[in-house]
Design a protein around this motif. Structure first.
Motif, PDB file in Angstrom:
ATOM      1  N   SER A  22     -93.122  66.132  77.510  1.00  0.00           N
ATOM      2  CA  SER A  22     -94.286  66.191  76.266  1.00  0.00           C
ATOM      3  C   SER A  22     -93.573  68.090  76.859  1.00  0.00           C
ATOM      4  CB  SER A  22     -95.083  65.901  76.382  1.00  0.00           C
ATOM      5  OG  SER A  22     -95.615  64.750  76.462  1.00  0.00           O
ATOM      6  N   LEU A  23     -93.989  68.417  75.189  1.00  0.00           N
ATOM      7  CA  LEU A  23     -93.659  69.979  74.998  1.00  0.00           C
ATOM      8  C   LEU A  23     -94.667  70.404  74.608  1.00  0.00           C
ATOM      9  CD1 LEU A  23     -90.396  71.387  73.945  1.00  0.00           C
ATOM     10  CD2 LEU A  23     -91.308  71.973  75.557  1.00  0.00           C
ATOM     11  N   PHE A  24     -95.809  71.410  74.561  1.00  0.00           N
ATOM     12  CA  PHE A  24     -97.081  72.004  74.126  1.00  0.00           C
ATOM     13  C   PHE A  24     -97.202  73.320  74.033  1.00  0.00           C
ATOM     14  CE2 PHE A  24     -97.604  69.025  78.104  1.00  0.00           C
ATOM     15  CZ  PHE A  24     -97.894  68.146  77.458  1.00  0.00           C
ATOM     16  N   CYS A  25     -97.160  73.333  72.605  1.00  0.00           N
ATOM     17  CA  CYS A  25     -96.740  74.256  71.285  1.00  0.00           C
ATOM     18  C   CYS A  25     -98.124  75.385  71.994  1.00  0.00           C
ATOM     19  CB  CYS A  25     -96.444  74.519  70.060  1.00  0.00           C
ATOM     20  SG  CYS A  25     -96.673  76.044  69.347  1.00  0.00           S
ATOM     21  N   ILE A  26     -97.911  76.966  72.296  1.00  0.00           N
ATOM     22  CA  ILE A  26     -98.759  77.311  71.879  1.00  0.00           C
ATOM     23  C   ILE A  26     -98.958  78.425  70.867  1.00  0.00           C
ATOM     24  CG2 ILE A  26     -98.900  79.747  73.337  1.00  0.00           C
ATOM     25  CD1 ILE A  26     -96.447  79.168  75.685  1.00  0.00           C
ATOM     26  N   ARG A  27     -99.546  77.822  70.591  1.00  0.00           N
ATOM     27  CA  ARG A  27    -100.801  78.109  68.899  1.00  0.00           C
ATOM     28  C   ARG A  27    -100.761  79.650  69.127  1.00  0.00           C
ATOM     29  NH1 ARG A  27     -98.077  75.093  66.093  1.00  0.00           N
ATOM     30  NH2 ARG A  27     -98.421  72.719  66.585  1.00  0.00           N
ATOM     31  N   LEU A  64     -94.267  84.008  69.592  1.00  0.00           N
ATOM     32  CA  LEU A  64     -95.535  83.683  69.666  1.00  0.00           C
ATOM     33  C   LEU A  64     -95.944  83.552  68.199  1.00  0.00           C
ATOM     34  CD1 LEU A  64     -96.540  85.468  73.417  1.00  0.00           C
ATOM     35  CD2 LEU A  64     -96.450  82.422  73.034  1.00  0.00           C
ATOM     36  N   HIS A  65     -95.800  84.667  67.866  1.00  0.00           N
ATOM     37  CA  HIS A  65     -96.214  84.540  66.146  1.00  0.00           C
ATOM     38  C   HIS A  65     -96.433  83.603  65.033  1.00  0.00           C
ATOM     39  CE1 HIS A  65     -97.848  86.870  63.607  1.00  0.00           C
ATOM     40  NE2 HIS A  65     -96.357  86.599  62.529  1.00  0.00           N
ATOM     41  N   LYS A  66     -94.872  82.893  65.718  1.00  0.00           N
ATOM     42  CA  LYS A  66     -94.203  82.532  64.883  1.00  0.00           C
ATOM     43  C   LYS A  66     -95.123  80.908  65.288  1.00  0.00           C
ATOM     44  CE  LYS A  66     -90.191  84.430  62.695  1.00  0.00           C
ATOM     45  NZ  LYS A  66     -88.526  84.535  62.861  1.00  0.00           N
ATOM     46  N   GLU A  67     -95.337  80.608  66.610  1.00  0.00           N
ATOM     47  CA  GLU A  67     -95.876  79.983  67.246  1.00  0.00           C
ATOM     48  C   GLU A  67     -94.748  78.558  67.644  1.00  0.00           C
ATOM     49  OE1 GLU A  67     -98.980  77.883  64.692  1.00  0.00           O
ATOM     50  OE2 GLU A  67    -100.333  79.174  65.983  1.00  0.00           O
ATOM     51  N   SER A  68     -93.591  79.025  67.828  1.00  0.00           N
ATOM     52  CA  SER A  68     -92.207  78.815  68.616  1.00  0.00           C
ATOM     53  C   SER A  68     -92.691  78.308  69.932  1.00  0.00           C
ATOM     54  CB  SER A  68     -90.922  78.795  67.362  1.00  0.00           C
ATOM     55  OG  SER A  68     -91.064  80.349  67.872  1.00  0.00           O
ATOM     56  N   ALA A  69     -93.260  79.075  70.298  1.00  0.00           N
ATOM     57  CA  ALA A  69     -92.878  79.071  71.837  1.00  0.00           C
ATOM     58  C   ALA A  69     -93.974  77.720  73.066  1.00  0.00           C
ATOM     59  CB  ALA A  69     -93.770  80.343  72.635  1.00  0.00           C
ATOM     60  N   SER A  70     -93.049  77.312  73.630  1.00  0.00           N
ATOM     61  CA  SER A  70     -93.708  76.169  73.745  1.00  0.00           C
ATOM     62  C   SER A  70     -93.686  76.180  75.482  1.00  0.00           C
ATOM     63  CB  SER A  70     -93.205  74.743  73.581  1.00  0.00           C
ATOM     64  OG  SER A  70     -93.034  74.155  71.970  1.00  0.00           O
ATOM     65  N   ILE A  71     -95.081  75.094  76.831  1.00  0.00           N
ATOM     66  CA  ILE A  71     -93.813  74.992  77.644  1.00  0.00           C
ATOM     67  C   ILE A  71     -94.221  73.531  77.577  1.00  0.00           C
ATOM     68  CG2 ILE A  71     -95.406  75.008  80.114  1.00  0.00           C
ATOM     69  CD1 ILE A  71     -96.964  77.330  78.569  1.00  0.00           C
ATOM     70  N   CYS A  72     -92.802  73.327  78.806  1.00  0.00           N
ATOM     71  CA  CYS A  72     -93.043  71.351  79.018  1.00  0.00           C
ATOM     72  C   CYS A  72     -94.287  71.022  80.450  1.00  0.00           C
ATOM     73  CB  CYS A  72     -91.438  70.669  79.426  1.00  0.00           C
ATOM     74  SG  CYS A  72     -91.173  71.643  80.428  1.00  0.00           S
ATOM     75  N   GLU A  73     -93.923  69.692  80.399  1.00  0.00           N
ATOM     76  CA  GLU A  73     -94.813  69.326  80.753  1.00  0.00           C
ATOM     77  C   GLU A  73     -94.932  69.039  82.971  1.00  0.00           C
ATOM     78  OE1 GLU A  73     -94.733  64.171  81.624  1.00  0.00           O
ATOM     79  OE2 GLU A  73     -94.862  65.319  79.338  1.00  0.00           O
ATOM     80  N   ALA A  74     -93.870  69.686  82.673  1.00  0.00           N
ATOM     81  CA  ALA A  74     -93.358  70.099  84.254  1.00  0.00           C
ATOM     82  C   ALA A  74     -94.052  70.641  85.153  1.00  0.00           C
ATOM     83  CB  ALA A  74     -91.666  69.853  84.262  1.00  0.00           C
ATOM     84  N   HIS A  75     -94.439  71.729  83.948  1.00  0.00           N
ATOM     85  CA  HIS A  75     -95.723  73.419  84.780  1.00  0.00           C
ATOM     86  C   HIS A  75     -96.593  72.975  84.881  1.00  0.00           C
ATOM     87  CE1 HIS A  75     -91.872  75.369  84.219  1.00  0.00           C
ATOM     88  NE2 HIS A  75     -91.326  74.728  82.423  1.00  0.00           N
ATOM     89  N   PHE A  76     -97.774  72.074  84.788  1.00  0.00           N
ATOM     90  CA  PHE A  76     -98.872  71.494  84.393  1.00  0.00           C
ATOM     91  C   PHE A  76     -98.931  70.119  85.543  1.00  0.00           C
ATOM     92  CE2 PHE A  76     -98.227  73.478  80.551  1.00  0.00           C
ATOM     93  CZ  PHE A  76     -99.438  73.856  80.256  1.00  0.00           C
ATOM     94  N   HIS A  77    -100.042  70.316  86.174  1.00  0.00           N
ATOM     95  CA  HIS A  77    -100.937  69.128  86.936  1.00  0.00           C
ATOM     96  C   HIS A  77    -101.006  67.343  85.685  1.00  0.00           C
ATOM     97  CE1 HIS A  77    -101.442  71.246  90.866  1.00  0.00           C
ATOM     98  NE2 HIS A  77    -101.710  71.958  90.575  1.00  0.00           N
ATOM     99  N   GLU A  78    -100.466  66.818  86.281  1.00  0.00           N
ATOM    100  CA  GLU A  78    -100.824  65.365  85.664  1.00  0.00           C
ATOM    101  C   GLU A  78    -102.415  64.987  85.427  1.00  0.00           C
ATOM    102  OE1 GLU A  78     -99.842  62.503  83.452  1.00  0.00           O
ATOM    103  OE2 GLU A  78     -98.373  63.311  85.187  1.00  0.00           O
TER     104      GLU A  78
END
Length: 134
Positions: A22-27, A64-78
């Motif tokens: 999953s990708l989480f968009c940085i708003r 970041l300004h266009k809200e097109s930056a994302s972080i995938c779930e591999a960088h977060f704890h479950e």
């Protein structure tokens, strides 16, 4: 336009790969609904800005300004990820902490500045006294 890849430097995951993540968009923080959400968005934005490597010419500020930056779930704890059927969301306050790139080392090719020696103020009574010294 939604992102199709993880924006964390060094992470090469994209949606074209077979492995599903999953990708989480940085708003943008200024569009948050409440203060807690605003603080979370600010923390994620600061994280992305701290990971950027300006010497490589990345465009993370624009993303970041266009809200097109994302972080995938591999960088977060479950435990930071909320799964409800097919929908996946990130808990407020979750910070990326897994599989992060090493800090970018500053350019050390520059010589350190010379040591400065303090100079006492010298006062002269007249120009004649100054000419004697020189």
């Amino acid at each position: 336009m939604p992102s199709t890849h993880c924006s964390v430097p060094g992470c090469s995951w994209s949606r074209q790969k077979v492995e599903k993540r999953s990708l989480f968009c940085i708003r943008r923080p200024d569009l948050a609904r409440n203060e807690e959400e605003r603080e979370h968005r600010i923390a994620l934005t600061r994280f992305m800005l701290s990971m950027r490597d300006a010497s490589r010419g990345d465009n993370i500020k624009e993303m970041l300004h266009k809200e097109s930056a994302s972080i995938c779930e591999a960088h977060f704890h479950e435990g930071d990820i909320i799964r409800n059927g097919k929908s996946v969301a990130l808990k407020l306050g979750a910070r990326p902490s897994l599989q992060l790139p090493k800090a970018v080392k500053p350019n050390t090719s520059r010589k350190p500045p010379a040591e400065r020696v303090s100079i006492e103020k010298v006062r002269h009574n007249s120009i004649a006294d100054l000419k004697k010294i020189c």
